[in-house]
Design a protein around this motif. Structure first.
Motif, mmCIF file in Angstrom:
data_model
loop_
_atom_site.group_PDB
_atom_site.id
_atom_site.type_symbol
_atom_site.label_atom_id
_atom_site.label_comp_id
_atom_site.label_asym_id
_atom_site.label_seq_id
_atom_site.Cartn_x
_atom_site.Cartn_y
_atom_site.Cartn_z
ATOM 1 N N LEU A 32 0.824 -1.216 0.000
ATOM 2 C CA LEU A 32 0.000 0.000 0.000
ATOM 3 C C LEU A 32 0.857 1.264 0.000
ATOM 4 N N LEU A 33 1.925 1.257 0.779
ATOM 5 C CA LEU A 33 2.830 2.414 0.781
ATOM 6 C C LEU A 33 3.412 2.651 -0.608
ATOM 7 N N ASN A 34 3.917 1.598 -1.227
ATOM 8 C CA ASN A 34 4.552 1.763 -2.528
ATOM 9 C C ASN A 34 3.561 2.137 -3.617
ATOM 10 N N GLN A 35 2.343 1.673 -3.506
ATOM 11 C CA GLN A 35 1.374 1.970 -4.563
ATOM 12 C C GLN A 35 0.723 3.345 -4.395
ATOM 13 N N PHE A 36 0.492 3.756 -3.149
ATOM 14 C CA PHE A 36 -0.336 4.945 -2.952
ATOM 15 C C PHE A 36 0.335 6.098 -2.213
ATOM 16 N N VAL A 37 1.466 5.871 -1.568
ATOM 17 C CA VAL A 37 2.053 6.927 -0.749
ATOM 18 C C VAL A 37 3.436 7.340 -1.241
ATOM 19 N N LEU A 38 4.316 6.386 -1.423
ATOM 20 C CA LEU A 38 5.704 6.697 -1.758
ATOM 21 C C LEU A 38 5.867 6.988 -3.246
ATOM 22 N N THR A 43 14.088 6.661 -2.921
ATOM 23 C CA THR A 43 14.755 5.733 -1.994
ATOM 24 C C THR A 43 13.760 5.004 -1.089
ATOM 25 N N ALA A 44 12.787 5.704 -0.547
ATOM 26 C CA ALA A 44 11.804 5.065 0.348
ATOM 27 C C ALA A 44 11.014 3.992 -0.407
ATOM 28 N N HIS A 45 10.658 4.261 -1.657
ATOM 29 C CA HIS A 45 9.944 3.295 -2.493
ATOM 30 C C HIS A 45 10.807 2.045 -2.695
ATOM 31 N N GLN A 46 12.080 2.259 -2.972
ATOM 32 C CA GLN A 46 12.995 1.137 -3.175
ATOM 33 C C GLN A 46 13.111 0.296 -1.904
ATOM 34 N N TRP A 47 13.275 0.958 -0.772
ATOM 35 C CA TRP A 47 13.430 0.226 0.484
ATOM 36 C C TRP A 47 12.162 -0.537 0.858
ATOM 37 N N ALA A 48 11.018 0.060 0.608
ATOM 38 C CA ALA A 48 9.768 -0.660 0.877
ATOM 39 C C ALA A 48 9.686 -1.907 0.000
ATOM 40 N N GLY A 49 10.150 -1.803 -1.246
ATOM 41 C CA GLY A 49 10.192 -2.965 -2.139
ATOM 42 C C GLY A 49 11.158 -4.028 -1.644
ATOM 43 N N TYR A 50 12.332 -3.598 -1.191
ATOM 44 C CA TYR A 50 13.313 -4.555 -0.670
ATOM 45 C C TYR A 50 12.792 -5.237 0.594
ATOM 46 N N ILE A 51 12.129 -4.465 1.446
ATOM 47 C CA ILE A 51 11.551 -5.046 2.669
ATOM 48 C C ILE A 51 10.474 -6.064 2.297
ATOM 49 N N ALA A 52 9.645 -5.728 1.303
ATOM 50 C CA ALA A 52 8.613 -6.667 0.850
ATOM 51 C C ALA A 52 9.247 -7.971 0.360
ATOM 52 N N LEU A 143 3.537 -5.296 -13.620
ATOM 53 C CA LEU A 143 3.585 -6.184 -12.454
ATOM 54 C C LEU A 143 2.919 -5.535 -11.241
ATOM 55 N N ALA A 144 3.163 -4.246 -11.050
ATOM 56 C CA ALA A 144 2.555 -3.529 -9.913
ATOM 57 C C ALA A 144 1.031 -3.507 -10.049
ATOM 58 N N ASN A 145 0.549 -3.235 -11.246
ATOM 59 C CA ASN A 145 -0.902 -3.233 -11.459
ATOM 60 C C ASN A 145 -1.481 -4.638 -11.293
ATOM 61 N N GLY A 146 -0.747 -5.642 -11.770
ATOM 62 C CA GLY A 146 -1.186 -7.026 -11.587
ATOM 63 C C GLY A 146 -1.240 -7.406 -10.120
ATOM 64 N N LEU A 147 -0.255 -6.952 -9.354
ATOM 65 C CA LEU A 147 -0.247 -7.220 -7.917
ATOM 66 C C LEU A 147 -1.443 -6.572 -7.242
ATOM 67 N N LEU A 148 -1.705 -5.343 -7.588
ATOM 68 C CA LEU A 148 -2.837 -4.644 -6.986
ATOM 69 C C LEU A 148 -4.156 -5.351 -7.317
ATOM 70 N N LEU A 149 -4.304 -5.775 -8.559
ATOM 71 C CA LEU A 149 -5.503 -6.497 -8.968
ATOM 72 C C LEU A 149 -5.615 -7.826 -8.218
#
Length: 181
Positions: A32-38, A43-52, A143-149
């Motif tokens: 949710l952070l990566n799709q709607f906030v970051l 850098t924050a988007h990348q780190w949220a992806g790495y954490i995921a 891929l991001a849109n597919g994940l959200l769907l």
């Protein structure tokens, strides 16, 4: 695992251990952070992806050593398990499972694969070999849109199947306990 007898879920059954629940809701937060906030690419988007991705890898390891219902052996969606479950649903029966049903297990594995593919495509965008590659940026977006769907379908299915099976599936992912109502 065979479907649980409906009576087994009349009493509370501890199903999801703390690791599974923390993994689930932490992954939801990262997505949710990566799709709607970051901001994409920051850098924050990348780190949220790495954490995921790290969460998914930890969950894969937990699938081999974790508690009973966290283990892949308990719910892995083999063709036989999928076929039997889909046949029952087509016949209007909604068998209950202590852990994931075979279709939910397939969705869970698909969601985790999408997370890893997103992480890989995002990481590649920062490498010298693929920096600025339009096809890779488009793949990452698809891929991001597919994940959200898929995540939306997963959430809707948990609500609908919970009603049909008369089991608090969302509540179970919060409390760790499944019970019929």
């Amino acid at each position: 695992m065979t479907p649980a007898n409906h009576d087994l879920l009349r009493n509370p059954v501890k199903v999801w251990d703390p690791f599974v629940r923390i993994f689930h809701w932490s992954l939801v937060g990262c997505v949710l952070l990566n799709q709607f906030v970051l901001e994409a690419g920051e850098t924050a988007h990348q780190w949220a992806g790495y954490i995921a991705c790290a969460l998914v890898l930890a969950r894969v390891a937990w699938g081999f050593v974790g508690s009973r219902h966290a283990r892949f052996a308990d719910f892995f969606p083999t063709p036989g398990r999928l076929s039997a479950h889909l046949k029952a649903v087509r016949q209007g029966r909604h068998p209950q499972y202590l852990g994931h049903n075979p279709v939910a297990a397939l969705m869970m594995l698909g969601l985790m694969l999408l997370i890893l593919l997103l992480g890989g495509s995002g990481w590649l965008q920062g490498t010298d070999a693929f920096f600025g590659e339009e096809w890779l940026m488009e793949l990452h977006e698809v891929l991001a849109n597919g994940l959200l769907l898929a995540a939306g379908l997963h959430a809707a299915a948990a609500l609908v199947m919970g009603r049909l099976e008369r089991v608090g599936l969302v509540r179970a992912m919060i409390t760790g306990v499944k019970q019929s109502y």
